[in-house]
Motif scaffolding. Structure first.
Motif, PDB file in Angstrom:
ATOM      1  N   THR A 190      60.051   8.850  11.516  1.00  0.00           N
ATOM      2  CA  THR A 190      61.347   9.664  11.991  1.00  0.00           C
ATOM      3  C   THR A 190      62.624   8.027  12.294  1.00  0.00           C
ATOM      4  N   ARG A 191      63.624   8.902  11.670  1.00  0.00           N
ATOM      5  CA  ARG A 191      64.972   7.503  12.652  1.00  0.00           C
ATOM      6  C   ARG A 191      65.025   7.139  14.478  1.00  0.00           C
ATOM      7  N   ARG A 200      51.226  10.128  11.544  1.00  0.00           N
ATOM      8  CA  ARG A 200      51.002  11.458  11.961  1.00  0.00           C
ATOM      9  C   ARG A 200      51.152  11.691  13.675  1.00  0.00           C
ATOM     10  N   SER A 201      50.382  10.265  13.947  1.00  0.00           N
ATOM     11  CA  SER A 201      50.494  10.768  15.892  1.00  0.00           C
ATOM     12  C   SER A 201      51.860  10.971  15.771  1.00  0.00           C
ATOM     13  N   GLU A 233      53.614  13.758  18.339  1.00  0.00           N
ATOM     14  CA  GLU A 233      54.574  13.342  19.614  1.00  0.00           C
ATOM     15  C   GLU A 233      55.600  13.865  19.753  1.00  0.00           C
ATOM     16  N   GLU A 234      56.210  13.524  18.455  1.00  0.00           N
ATOM     17  CA  GLU A 234      58.276  13.682  18.268  1.00  0.00           C
ATOM     18  C   GLU A 234      58.132  14.919  17.840  1.00  0.00           C
ATOM     19  N   ARG A 235      58.430  15.713  17.508  1.00  0.00           N
ATOM     20  CA  ARG A 235      58.030  16.869  17.219  1.00  0.00           C
ATOM     21  C   ARG A 235      57.339  17.786  18.937  1.00  0.00           C
ATOM     22  N   GLY A 236      56.252  17.429  20.266  1.00  0.00           N
ATOM     23  CA  GLY A 236      56.041  18.151  20.711  1.00  0.00           C
ATOM     24  C   GLY A 236      55.370  18.305  20.725  1.00  0.00           C
ATOM     25  N   LEU A 262      51.116  18.967  20.466  1.00  0.00           N
ATOM     26  CA  LEU A 262      49.702  18.713  21.108  1.00  0.00           C
ATOM     27  C   LEU A 262      49.397  17.728  21.807  1.00  0.00           C
ATOM     28  N   ALA A 263      48.841  16.576  23.283  1.00  0.00           N
ATOM     29  CA  ALA A 263      49.216  16.167  23.182  1.00  0.00           C
ATOM     30  C   ALA A 263      47.834  15.052  22.713  1.00  0.00           C
ATOM     31  N   ARG A 264      46.375  16.723  21.972  1.00  0.00           N
ATOM     32  CA  ARG A 264      45.568  15.844  21.743  1.00  0.00           C
ATOM     33  C   ARG A 264      45.387  14.977  20.266  1.00  0.00           C
ATOM     34  N   GLU A 265      46.785  16.339  19.933  1.00  0.00           N
ATOM     35  CA  GLU A 265      47.194  15.915  18.168  1.00  0.00           C
ATOM     36  C   GLU A 265      47.370  14.456  18.449  1.00  0.00           C
ATOM     37  N   SER A 266      47.876  14.089  19.606  1.00  0.00           N
ATOM     38  CA  SER A 266      48.878  13.018  19.561  1.00  0.00           C
ATOM     39  C   SER A 266      48.182  11.550  19.424  1.00  0.00           C
ATOM     40  N   GLN A 267      47.239  11.615  20.437  1.00  0.00           N
ATOM     41  CA  GLN A 267      46.202  10.424  21.179  1.00  0.00           C
ATOM     42  C   GLN A 267      45.463  10.276  19.713  1.00  0.00           C
ATOM     43  N   TRP A 268      45.863   8.903  19.392  1.00  0.00           N
ATOM     44  CA  TRP A 268      45.122   7.783  18.785  1.00  0.00           C
ATOM     45  C   TRP A 268      43.194   7.907  18.200  1.00  0.00           C
TER      46      TRP A 268
END
Length: 127
Positions: free
Chosen positions: A32-33, A88-89, A93-96, A98-104
């Motif tokens: 994203t920008r 993807r992560s 995270e940008e969309r807010g 789940l934290a679990r899905e944003s983790q590496w």
């Protein structure tokens, strides 16, 4: 090897090249920008950190520029081959999401930490 063995103008060139490598890779990898803008500002923050160490810590220019260069280069190297997962992560995270899905993933985290620790080790060897 000692950072002082390399002249300060050469360190400025190295810092410029590593900053360009950071920007070319990480900015283009962000989905994203807003995230691209954050990556554009990251070297500014790292440079501010290095400047504080120069003035407050009494470090030599060669030491500060080598620290900056090694750390800035560690980021794209530590994430090499992980562009889809990083994007993807970051997008999640940008969309807010789940934290679990944003983790590496564990593999990505280990790869990044190994490269970062190697970079710190290289810098300690240089100073």
């Amino acid at each position: 090897m000692n950072a002082a063995a390399i002249p300060v103008p050469a360190w400025w060139l190295i810092a410029t090249v590593t900053t360009a490598a950071f920007l070319m890779t990480l900015v283009s990898w962000m989905p994203t920008r807003r995230l691209k803008a954050r990556m554009l500002l990251a070297p500014v923050g790292m440079a501010a950190f290095a400047t504080v160490h120069y003035y407050a810590g009494g470090m030599q220019p060669e030491q500060v520029l080598s620290m900056y260069s090694v750390v800035v280069l560690a980021f794209p190297l530590g994430l090499l081959g992980r562009r889809p997962e990083l994007a993807r992560s970051a997008a999640n995270e940008e969309r807010g999401g789940l934290a679990r899905e944003s983790q590496w993933s564990v593999a990505m985290t280990v790869q990044f930490l190994v490269v970062l620790l190697a970079a710190i080790g290289l810098w300690l060897w240089l100073i």
